[in-house]
Design a protein around this motif. Structure first.
Motif: not given
Length: 221
Positions: A123-125, A68-78, A93-104
């Motif tokens: 990916i996690r923030l 998994l990877v860590l990003i600094k903001n949602t702009d990096q998702l692109g 919206d509900n759980f970032w930043p924090g203990g949730l990794t989303l698989v895209f």
């Protein structure tokens, strides 16, 4: 050797000089062990095939196990994902930043080693101040896999690190004990409904409750 590589860092207010030293190592393809909310992790440049290879070798990790990877903001998702489903937006919206990794679904430009050929990326923030400072100090996403040999328990403090891990790491940021536990909850948002792959920091009941929320359309003006 261990002592020379280890720098004590304030858990809540990490010193910018120390973070910049860690960033310099990441920028040159090195490996940094850092504290996240639940376990210590291994940071490397997630966009560098060579750096990702170092992480696999360090952890003796099976090649079919994505990182998994860590990003600094949602702009990096692109640059990392093919699309961002509505359910992912709700969870972010509900759980970032924090203990949730989303698989895209991973973008074609993402290193295949990182996805282990699965074409998906987790990916996690991060919410931990040191992890957050570290990802904010570089221009690329970093790996967020736990700092342990594959199949062994994760480490809640730096004195639990395996000698093999310490030997091949360039820098260890020691912020004292972290929370421990199962780590982040992992949710695959490429399917509908999203699928919980691992329950961790965020309870499954909270995930399901969030996904049931309706996104209200804008009222006509």
């Amino acid at each position: 050797m261990h002592q020379n590589k280890t720098i004590r860092v304030d858990k809540f207010h990490p010193d910018s000089d120390i973070i910049n030293q860690a960033a310099g190592i990441l920028n040159t393809g090195g490996l940094v062990i850092f504290p996240a909310a639940y376990l210590y992790g291994i940071a490397a440049n997630a966009m560098s095939a060579d750096a990702v290879e170092k992480v696999f070798q360090l952890k003796q990790r099976p090649r079919n196990n994505p990182i998994l990877v860590l990003i600094k903001n949602t702009d990096q998702l692109g640059g990392l994902v093919k699309n961002i489903p509505d359910n992912a937006l709700k969870l972010m919206d509900n759980f970032w930043p924090g203990g949730l990794t989303l698989v895209f679904n991973a973008a074609n430009s993402v290193c295949r080693k990182l996805t282990a050929g699965s074409s998906k990326i987790g990916i996690r923030l991060p919410g931990h101040p040191v992890a957050s400072a570290l990802v904010n100090s570089v221009d690329f996403p970093v790996t967020g896999t736990s700092a342990n040999l594959s199949g062994r328990p994760g480490c809640m403090q730096t004195n639990m690190l395996s000698p093999e891990i310490v030997e091949k790491t360039d820098l260890i940021l020691n912020a004292g004990p972290v929370q421990g536990g199962a780590g982040s909850t992992v949710v695959d948002v490429t399917c509908t409904p999203p699928k919980i792959l691992r329950e961790g920091a965020v309870p499954a009941t909270d995930i399901y409750a969030c996904l049931k929320k309706r996104v209200l359309p804008l009222a006509p003006s």
